[in-house]
Design an enzyme around this catalytic site. Structure first.
Site, PDB file in Angstrom:
ATOM      1  N   ASP A  39       9.951 -28.578   3.309  1.00  0.00           N
ATOM      2  CA  ASP A  39       9.025 -29.135   2.320  1.00  0.00           C
ATOM      3  C   ASP A  39       7.598 -28.642   2.571  1.00  0.00           C
ATOM      4  O   ASP A  39       6.626 -29.278   2.181  1.00  0.00           O
ATOM      5  CB  ASP A  39       9.087 -30.667   2.352  1.00  0.00           C
ATOM      6  CG  ASP A  39       8.845 -31.201   3.751  1.00  0.00           C
ATOM      7  OD1 ASP A  39       8.663 -30.395   4.683  1.00  0.00           O
ATOM      8  OD2 ASP A  39       8.836 -32.438   3.915  1.00  0.00           O
ATOM      9  N   HIS A 243       5.697   0.527   6.771  1.00  0.00           N
ATOM     10  CA  HIS A 243       5.312  -0.881   6.651  1.00  0.00           C
ATOM     11  C   HIS A 243       5.924  -1.706   7.783  1.00  0.00           C
ATOM     12  O   HIS A 243       6.534  -2.742   7.567  1.00  0.00           O
ATOM     13  CB  HIS A 243       5.706  -1.442   5.273  1.00  0.00           C
ATOM     14  CG  HIS A 243       4.857  -0.873   4.170  1.00  0.00           C
ATOM     15  ND1 HIS A 243       5.176  -1.022   2.836  1.00  0.00           N
ATOM     16  CD2 HIS A 243       3.714  -0.156   4.204  1.00  0.00           C
ATOM     17  CE1 HIS A 243       4.252  -0.409   2.102  1.00  0.00           C
ATOM     18  NE2 HIS A 243       3.352   0.125   2.912  1.00  0.00           N
ATOM     19  N   ASP A 260      -2.855  -0.882  10.572  1.00  0.00           N
ATOM     20  CA  ASP A 260      -3.189  -0.900   9.142  1.00  0.00           C
ATOM     21  C   ASP A 260      -3.426  -2.361   8.803  1.00  0.00           C
ATOM     22  O   ASP A 260      -2.492  -3.159   8.797  1.00  0.00           O
ATOM     23  CB  ASP A 260      -2.022  -0.304   8.342  1.00  0.00           C
ATOM     24  CG  ASP A 260      -2.338  -0.168   6.849  1.00  0.00           C
ATOM     25  OD1 ASP A 260      -3.310  -0.783   6.368  1.00  0.00           O
ATOM     26  OD2 ASP A 260      -1.576   0.545   6.161  1.00  0.00           O
ATOM     27  N   ASP A 271      -8.908  -2.430   3.152  1.00  0.00           N
ATOM     28  CA  ASP A 271      -7.635  -1.801   3.541  1.00  0.00           C
ATOM     29  C   ASP A 271      -7.958  -0.600   4.428  1.00  0.00           C
ATOM     30  O   ASP A 271      -8.328   0.455   3.927  1.00  0.00           O
ATOM     31  CB  ASP A 271      -6.889  -1.382   2.265  1.00  0.00           C
ATOM     32  CG  ASP A 271      -5.500  -0.810   2.544  1.00  0.00           C
ATOM     33  OD1 ASP A 271      -5.117  -0.733   3.730  1.00  0.00           O
ATOM     34  OD2 ASP A 271      -4.813  -0.452   1.573  1.00  0.00           O
ATOM     35  N   HIS A 350       4.346   9.465   1.261  1.00  0.00           N
ATOM     36  CA  HIS A 350       3.723   8.496   0.345  1.00  0.00           C
ATOM     37  C   HIS A 350       2.535   9.129  -0.378  1.00  0.00           C
ATOM     38  O   HIS A 350       2.123  10.246  -0.069  1.00  0.00           O
ATOM     39  CB  HIS A 350       3.304   7.220   1.092  1.00  0.00           C
ATOM     40  CG  HIS A 350       2.356   7.422   2.238  1.00  0.00           C
ATOM     41  ND1 HIS A 350       1.026   7.717   2.071  1.00  0.00           N
ATOM     42  CD2 HIS A 350       2.553   7.362   3.584  1.00  0.00           C
ATOM     43  CE1 HIS A 350       0.438   7.813   3.255  1.00  0.00           C
ATOM     44  NE2 HIS A 350       1.343   7.621   4.200  1.00  0.00           N
ATOM     45  N   HIS A 354      -4.648   4.421  -3.527  1.00  0.00           N
ATOM     46  CA  HIS A 354      -4.388   3.471  -4.615  1.00  0.00           C
ATOM     47  C   HIS A 354      -5.691   2.777  -4.955  1.00  0.00           C
ATOM     48  O   HIS A 354      -6.622   2.744  -4.132  1.00  0.00           O
ATOM     49  CB  HIS A 354      -3.311   2.458  -4.203  1.00  0.00           C
ATOM     50  CG  HIS A 354      -3.549   1.801  -2.870  1.00  0.00           C
ATOM     51  ND1 HIS A 354      -4.413   0.736  -2.708  1.00  0.00           N
ATOM     52  CD2 HIS A 354      -3.075   2.071  -1.630  1.00  0.00           C
ATOM     53  CE1 HIS A 354      -4.435   0.373  -1.434  1.00  0.00           C
ATOM     54  NE2 HIS A 354      -3.640   1.185  -0.745  1.00  0.00           N
ATOM     55  N   HIS A 361      -3.281  -3.445  -3.653  1.00  0.00           N
ATOM     56  CA  HIS A 361      -2.850  -2.350  -4.531  1.00  0.00           C
ATOM     57  C   HIS A 361      -3.317  -2.769  -5.913  1.00  0.00           C
ATOM     58  O   HIS A 361      -2.591  -3.424  -6.654  1.00  0.00           O
ATOM     59  CB  HIS A 361      -1.331  -2.154  -4.473  1.00  0.00           C
ATOM     60  CG  HIS A 361      -0.856  -1.737  -3.104  1.00  0.00           C
ATOM     61  ND1 HIS A 361       0.417  -1.948  -2.649  1.00  0.00           N
ATOM     62  CD2 HIS A 361      -1.508  -1.115  -2.086  1.00  0.00           C
ATOM     63  CE1 HIS A 361       0.535  -1.474  -1.413  1.00  0.00           C
ATOM     64  NE2 HIS A 361      -0.627  -0.967  -1.054  1.00  0.00           N
ATOM     65  N   GLU A 384      -5.640   7.718   2.176  1.00  0.00           N
ATOM     66  CA  GLU A 384      -4.855   7.395   3.371  1.00  0.00           C
ATOM     67  C   GLU A 384      -3.782   8.434   3.692  1.00  0.00           C
ATOM     68  O   GLU A 384      -2.595   8.150   3.633  1.00  0.00           O
ATOM     69  CB  GLU A 384      -4.234   6.009   3.237  1.00  0.00           C
ATOM     70  CG  GLU A 384      -3.515   5.728   1.928  1.00  0.00           C
ATOM     71  CD  GLU A 384      -2.947   4.311   1.909  1.00  0.00           C
ATOM     72  OE1 GLU A 384      -2.229   3.949   2.855  1.00  0.00           O
ATOM     73  OE2 GLU A 384      -3.214   3.579   0.941  1.00  0.00           O
ATOM     74  N   TYR A 388       4.148  11.564   9.797  1.00  0.00           N
ATOM     75  CA  TYR A 388       5.177  10.755  10.446  1.00  0.00           C
ATOM     76  C   TYR A 388       6.264  11.730  10.892  1.00  0.00           C
ATOM     77  O   TYR A 388       7.098  12.153  10.085  1.00  0.00           O
ATOM     78  CB  TYR A 388       5.708   9.695   9.468  1.00  0.00           C
ATOM     79  CG  TYR A 388       4.556   8.996   8.756  1.00  0.00           C
ATOM     80  CD1 TYR A 388       3.876   7.947   9.372  1.00  0.00           C
ATOM     81  CD2 TYR A 388       4.102   9.448   7.513  1.00  0.00           C
ATOM     82  CE1 TYR A 388       2.779   7.352   8.753  1.00  0.00           C
ATOM     83  CE2 TYR A 388       3.013   8.858   6.890  1.00  0.00           C
ATOM     84  CZ  TYR A 388       2.352   7.808   7.509  1.00  0.00           C
ATOM     85  OH  TYR A 388       1.265   7.229   6.897  1.00  0.00           O
ATOM     86  N   ARG A 405      -1.856   7.638  10.720  1.00  0.00           N
ATOM     87  CA  ARG A 405      -2.428   7.472   9.383  1.00  0.00           C
ATOM     88  C   ARG A 405      -3.892   7.103   9.570  1.00  0.00           C
ATOM     89  O   ARG A 405      -4.239   6.400  10.523  1.00  0.00           O
ATOM     90  CB  ARG A 405      -1.687   6.378   8.592  1.00  0.00           C
ATOM     91  CG  ARG A 405      -2.232   6.158   7.182  1.00  0.00           C
ATOM     92  CD  ARG A 405      -1.270   5.374   6.272  1.00  0.00           C
ATOM     93  NE  ARG A 405      -0.984   4.016   6.707  1.00  0.00           N
ATOM     94  CZ  ARG A 405       0.142   3.607   7.276  1.00  0.00           C
ATOM     95  NH1 ARG A 405       1.124   4.448   7.483  1.00  0.00           N
ATOM     96  NH2 ARG A 405       0.298   2.353   7.656  1.00  0.00           N
ATOM     97  N   GLU A 407      -7.058   5.717   7.086  1.00  0.00           N
ATOM     98  CA  GLU A 407      -7.285   5.197   5.731  1.00  0.00           C
ATOM     99  C   GLU A 407      -8.682   4.627   5.603  1.00  0.00           C
ATOM    100  O   GLU A 407      -9.096   3.799   6.419  1.00  0.00           O
ATOM    101  CB  GLU A 407      -6.264   4.097   5.414  1.00  0.00           C
ATOM    102  CG  GLU A 407      -6.462   3.444   4.057  1.00  0.00           C
ATOM    103  CD  GLU A 407      -5.375   2.441   3.729  1.00  0.00           C
ATOM    104  OE1 GLU A 407      -4.800   1.840   4.666  1.00  0.00           O
ATOM    105  OE2 GLU A 407      -5.086   2.246   2.534  1.00  0.00           O
TER     106      GLU A 407
HETATM  107 MN   LIG Z   1      -3.583   1.245   1.586  1.00  0.00          MN
END
Ligand SMILES: [Mn+2]
Length: 443
Positions: A39, A243, A260, A271, A350, A354, A361, A384, A388, A405, A407
């Site tokens: 709950d 991710h 990230d 971001d 990727h 964005h 996003h 970004e 990999y 990465r 960004e």
């Molecule tokens: Mn991003």
């Protein structure tokens, strides 16, 4: 209290009402609380469209804009005041508060939404809504349309045109106003400080979640409502999972650590991604790949001035990365051919950025007709690039399992760009000086 001056929300609604005209009605639901456990609910965040148009954060709210109706233009349906419930779950604005503090010309309790909406829609030509996002609201609206259409011995009063609120509002959200850019600058400043703190706190032997704790401590200490998305802390090969949010492995000596993470402040997202050596010293192969990603990022950011577009940032990125992968012996062949055959996708799968705004996003059209939408002053986008490298037999051994990465958040200005995240260190020298330098929480 609202995030911005109420006049700012009023002017945003006025722009939408201009587009609606006197015969249009638009319906924006804030959404519902969802259960996390038995709950107990997840923290609620109102839909970004309702936040953009009102700043009002309460669940269940339905905002109706009806410029041609006597109750309009701004009509809010809200949870009723309820002293007992408010003791348990917090204050509610109620009908009076919605009018006094949240800009409603008329406000009603949620129990009235069906009957009131039927009256508001009666005689309107166009209903703007977003079918599919709120099934209960969809059913209610379709029922209203059916009843208005089937009225006995009266002409139909049902709207004849059904349109999507995304097409109405999201092009407006794409261009950030000065107060939005200010909020994003602050979210970016907090996020840059958090990443810097995590670098200082890092040492081999810590679990990934210890760095997540540092990041989110800094966010919350500065009043950020929450991370604007789930914080990613990936060490070693975990950095190659785009991710990765388990964040529960132990950071090893020799690992790169990819973080990230972004703060959400005043409803606006930052971001940032940074990648750094856990022990404060890049190995040769790590340094080569990291420098390559930095150069790709620089090439992409150069395309963010007015007239550039997201496809140009991506093309610049994949050209630089592909050339670098050939130079390092990870890819074999001619650069043009490898771009043509998308050979880079094994290492960079990727997009390069964005839109960024109230949503991490963010919404807004990526195309103008069939062409990529050119960047204009007030656009904010992430850049970004990453690499990999799989832990696979056919990859030269020193590069296997490395994930990187970098960004940043980039505002397009009248004559170039402003990197909103410039305060977050990323050069090899800066990272090597910072990592492991030590950090302790100051409160
Ligand atoms: Mn991003």
């Amino acid at each position: 209290m609202s995030t911005f001056d109420p006049a700012i929300y009023a002017s945003r609604r006025a722009r939408v009402c201009e587009l609606l005209g006197s015969s249009g009605v638009a319906v924006f639901p804030a959404g519902h609380e969802t259960i996390r456990s038995h709950d107990t609910e997840h923290p609620f965040r109102a839909s970004s469209d309702v936040l953009y148009l009102t700043g009002f954060e309460e669940p269940e709210t339905i905002l109706v804009l009806a410029p041609g109706h006597e109750l309009g233009p701004t009509i809010l349906f809200v949870r009723p005041r309820d002293p007992e419930k408010e003791t348990w779950t917090g204050r509610r604005a109620g009908v009076e508060g919605a009018k006094a503090r949240w800009g409603a010309d008329s406000a009603f309790e949620l129990s009235e939404v069906g009957a009131r909406l039927e009256a508001i829609l009666s005689g309107a030509e166009t209903l703007w809504t977003r079918l599919g996002s709120d099934p209960a609201l969809d059913a209610s609206l379709l029922g209203i349309l059916e009843r208005l259409r089937n009225r006995k011995r009266q002409p139909s009063a049902a709207p004849t045109v059904l349109r999507d609120t995304r097409d109405l509002l999201h092009p407006l959200r794409l261009i950030k106003a000065p107060e939005e850019i200010d909020a994003m600058r602050r979210a970016c400043a907090i996020t840059a400080e958090a990443h810097t703190a995590a670098m200082q706190a890092c040492r081999p032997g810590l679990p990934e979640y210890a760095l997540q704790a540092v990041i989110e401590f800094v966010f919350k200490r500065h009043g950020a409502a929450a991370p604007s998305y789930n914080t990613i802390v990936g060490a070693g090969v975990n950095a190659t999972i785009l991710h990765y949010i388990e964040n529960n492995a132990v950071i090893q000596d020799g690992d790169l650590v990819l973080i990230d993470a972004g703060a959400e402040l005043h409803h606006y997202a930052a971001d940032i991604t940074r990648t750094f050596p856990a022990n404060g010293r890049f190995t040769g192969p790590q340094r080569d790949l990291y420098q390559l990603v930095l150069e790709a990022e620089e090439a992409a950011i150069a395309m963010c001035a007015p007239g550039g577009h997201w496809k140009a940032t991506h093309d610049a990125t994949i050209r630089r990365l592909t050339q670098g992968l050939v130079d390092l012996g990870i890819l074999q062949g001619e650069v043009d051919g490898l771009i043509e055959s998308e050979a880079f996708k094994r290492f960079y799968m990727h997009g390069t950025g964005h839109w960024l705004g109230i949503d991490v996003h963010d919404v807004g059209p990526y195309f103008a007709g069939q062409e990529p939408r050119p960047f204009e002053p007030g656009h904010v986008q992430t850049i970004e690039p990453g690499l990999y490298i799989p832990d696979a037999e056919d990859i030269p051994a020193p590069f296997r399992g490395i994930g990187i990465r970098v960004e940043d958040d980039v505002l397009t200005t009248a004559d170039g760009v402003e990197i909103l995240t410039a305060a977050c260190p990323k050069s090899i020298e800066a990272l090597e000086a910072l990592v492991g330098a030590g950090w302790s929480a100051s409160i």
